[in-house]
Design an enzyme around this catalytic site. Structure first.
Site, PDB file in Angstrom:
ATOM      1  N   PRO A   1      -1.052  32.350 -36.300  1.00 48.83           N
ATOM      2  CA  PRO A   1      -1.487  31.343 -37.267  1.00 48.83           C
ATOM      3  C   PRO A   1      -0.883  31.623 -38.640  1.00 48.83           C
ATOM      4  O   PRO A   1      -0.735  32.774 -39.045  1.00 48.83           O
ATOM      5  CB  PRO A   1      -3.009  31.524 -37.297  1.00 48.83           C
ATOM      6  CG  PRO A   1      -3.213  32.973 -36.963  1.00 48.83           C
ATOM      7  CD  PRO A   1      -2.099  33.340 -36.009  1.00 48.83           C
TER       8      PRO A   1
ATOM      9  N   CYS B   1      13.637  15.313 -61.774  1.00 44.86           N
ATOM     10  CA  CYS B   1      14.417  14.073 -61.735  1.00 44.86           C
ATOM     11  C   CYS B   1      14.718  13.639 -60.313  1.00 44.86           C
ATOM     12  O   CYS B   1      15.864  13.663 -59.858  1.00 44.86           O
ATOM     13  CB  CYS B   1      15.708  14.262 -62.526  1.00 44.86           C
ATOM     14  SG  CYS B   1      15.341  14.773 -64.206  1.00 44.86           S
TER      15      CYS B   1
HETATM   16  C1  PLP Z   1       5.824  28.445 -38.563  1.00 40.98           C
HETATM   17  C2  PLP Z   1       5.497  29.192 -37.338  1.00 40.98           C
HETATM   18  C3  PLP Z   1       4.180  29.612 -37.105  1.00 40.98           C
HETATM   19  C4  PLP Z   1       3.040  29.266 -37.997  1.00 40.98           C
HETATM   20  O1  PLP Z   1       2.751  27.920 -37.996  1.00 40.98           O
HETATM   21  P1  PLP Z   1       1.425  27.389 -38.714  1.00 40.98           P
HETATM   22  O2  PLP Z   1       1.443  25.948 -38.465  1.00 40.98           O
HETATM   23  O3  PLP Z   1       1.539  27.734 -40.145  1.00 40.98           O
HETATM   24  O4  PLP Z   1       0.276  28.072 -38.056  1.00 40.98           O
HETATM   25  C5  PLP Z   1       3.948  30.362 -35.971  1.00 40.98           C
HETATM   26  N1  PLP Z   1       4.941  30.675 -35.111  1.00 40.98           N
HETATM   27  C6  PLP Z   1       6.208  30.284 -35.308  1.00 40.98           C
HETATM   28  C7  PLP Z   1       7.249  30.672 -34.323  1.00 40.98           C
HETATM   29  C8  PLP Z   1       6.526  29.528 -36.422  1.00 40.98           C
HETATM   30  O5  PLP Z   1       7.788  29.133 -36.606  1.00 40.98           O
END
Ligand code: PLP
Length: 439
Positions: A292, A361
């Site tokens: 997460p 801008c």
């Molecule tokens: C960005 C990403 C996350 C986290 O995503 P959230 O939507 O912020 O929880 C987890 N795993 C991977 C591989 C990601 O690219």
């Protein structure tokens, strides 16, 4: 306005539920810290994070995971400030990184390499070597080219890299197209057929121990149905692999859990989310990894900004504030909604529909269109809500606007965890003609 750590959306302390837009008195505090005083002291635009809110998110996720062999690898890209990383590390979090820079930040914040997983479609050789040398837990491999590169680099260093195949389960996460990652047309991961062939040919890559599965279907997912479907496909593949004699020691279900950007919006609870994982992976006994990002930090943050002026256009009323798309890109990039609150005494103020815009801008430098707010004047303080994720971490110095300061609030106190960038720092890497060395 209060950031309630349970559910820290800006809300009026008195008055009707919709009072964020034009209600009566708003008590503008975060964990007891007065936002007016904070802005006066530290200046604006100012990113403010609530430590308690982040700790509570982490604790509630861990409570939901009770009894499982689970590791929460915080997605560093959501907010990579070292203070946030340390805070989450103290709560037991590992890290999901997508670059050598994020590896460096995670290690620097004291996150153990055994708790770091490395995702991303385009890992550079030097980044892979850096991660191998650090001894990270696992590479989430997204292509055959990467798998072969990992074998070559691990062999050259006389080591064995642990890897998970990132599968693309081909489900629609029903989120914004630019943050959807689990459809077959997206660049992320590989098909199950491709991943299957990697497991079948594993003996050809003795320096890669491929014993994990990974997926991440998108971000800001507000419905459990696509997560359920993706988990179902992942679990079916895991069972197939086990049946074929391949050991799966780690299943990484990615991140993507959505948050409440808009009062009234419903986001899934940690328990409901984890219940889906428990159900789909019933019988699985290996390590469960979660990644997460947004869910842990988004609602713990807000962006303080001051009104510079109001402008009565022929068609619209504009509220020009001192924050801009370089400080918070989400509205420009994704047409994302963020609640906006005028802090202070709003009693008796006329309600006006403003286009809330920054000074950059670009027409895209717009935080909100026709947003109803109490009438604003120059100098008024406003809070843009739920900016803790993909806010400061996406910031730039576009229009030569130095990076904003970031403040962590904890139990009635605050600390500057990133000071406002100076103009000198902004140009630190540039070389003046006297220093040029043409080659
Ligand atoms: C960005 C990403 C996350 C986290 O995503 P959230 O939507 O912020 O929880 C987890 N795993 C991977 C591989 C990601 O690219």
């Amino acid at each position: 306005m209060t950031l309630d750590p349970q559910n820290n959306h800006p809300r009026a302390e008195t008055g009707d539920p919709g009072a964020g837009e034009g209600g009566a008195r708003t008590a503008a505090t975060v964990e007891g810290v007065d936002l007016q005083a904070l802005a006066a002291r530290e200046g604006t635009p100012l990113h403010v994070y609530s430590a308690t809110a982040i700790r509570q998110r982490m604790a509630s996720l861990q409570a939901a995971l009770q009894g499982l062999d689970a590791l929460v690898c915080y997605a560093v890209k959501a907010n990579s400030n070292g203070a946030i990383l340390r805070l989450l590390a103290e709560q037991g979090a590992g890290a999901d990184i997508v670059s050598g820079g994020e590896l460096w930040r995670a290690l620097r914040a004291g996150i153990a390499p055994e708790k770091i997983v490395f995702s991303g479609v385009g890992k550079r050789e030097d980044e892979i070597v850096q991660a191998l040398d650090a001894g990270i837990a696992r590479f989430n491999v997204e292509s055959r080219a990467e798998l072969d590169l990992l074998q070559r680099l691990a062999q050259a260093r006389g080591t064995v890299a642990r890897a998970a195949a990132r599968i693309n389960p081909d489900v629609d996460a029903h989120t914004h197209a630019k943050i959807s990652t689990g459809k077959s047309e997206n660049k992320f991961g590989v098909s199950i057929a491709e991943a299957r062939s990697w497991f079948e040919s594993a003996a050809q890559r003795p320096h890669v121990r491929l014993d994990g599965l990974h997926m991440h279907i998108g971000s800001q997912i507000l419905q459990l149905a696509p997560i359920r479907e993706a988990l179902r496909r992942l679990a079916r593949f895991w069972r197939e692999l086990e049946g074929a004699g391949h050991r799966v020691a780690s299943i990484d279900v990615g991140g993507g859990l959505g948050v409440r950007y808009r009062a009234g919006e419903q986001a899934p609870a940690a328990t409901a989310y984890v219940a889906e994982i428990r159900a789909a992976l019933a019988g699985y006994e290996g390590l469960l990894v979660l990644e997460p990002g947004r869910w842990l930090v988004a609602e713990a943050g807000l962006l303080l900004t001051r009104a510079l002026l109001t402008k009565h256009g022929e068609q619209r009323d504009f509220l020009v504030v001192d924050a801009a798309m370089n400080d918070l890109l989400r509205p420009s990039l994704y047409d994302a909604w963020h609640d906006i609150v005028r802090l202070g005494d709003n009693g008796g103020r006329e309600i006006v529909a403003y286009d809330v815009v920054g000074p950059v801008c670009e027409t895209g430098d717009t935080f909100a269109l026709a947003r109803t707010l109490p009438r604003c004047e120059a100098g008024d303080l406003l809070a843009i809500a739920a900016t803790g994720a993909y806010g400061a971490s996406m910031a730039s110095t576009y229009n030569s606007r130095p990076l904003a300061a970031e403040v962590l609030v904890d139990d009635g106190r605050h600390v500057v965890v990133r000071r406002r960038q100076t103009l000198q720092e902004m140009v630190a890497g540039e070389r003046s003609p006297g220093e040029w060395q043409w080659t």
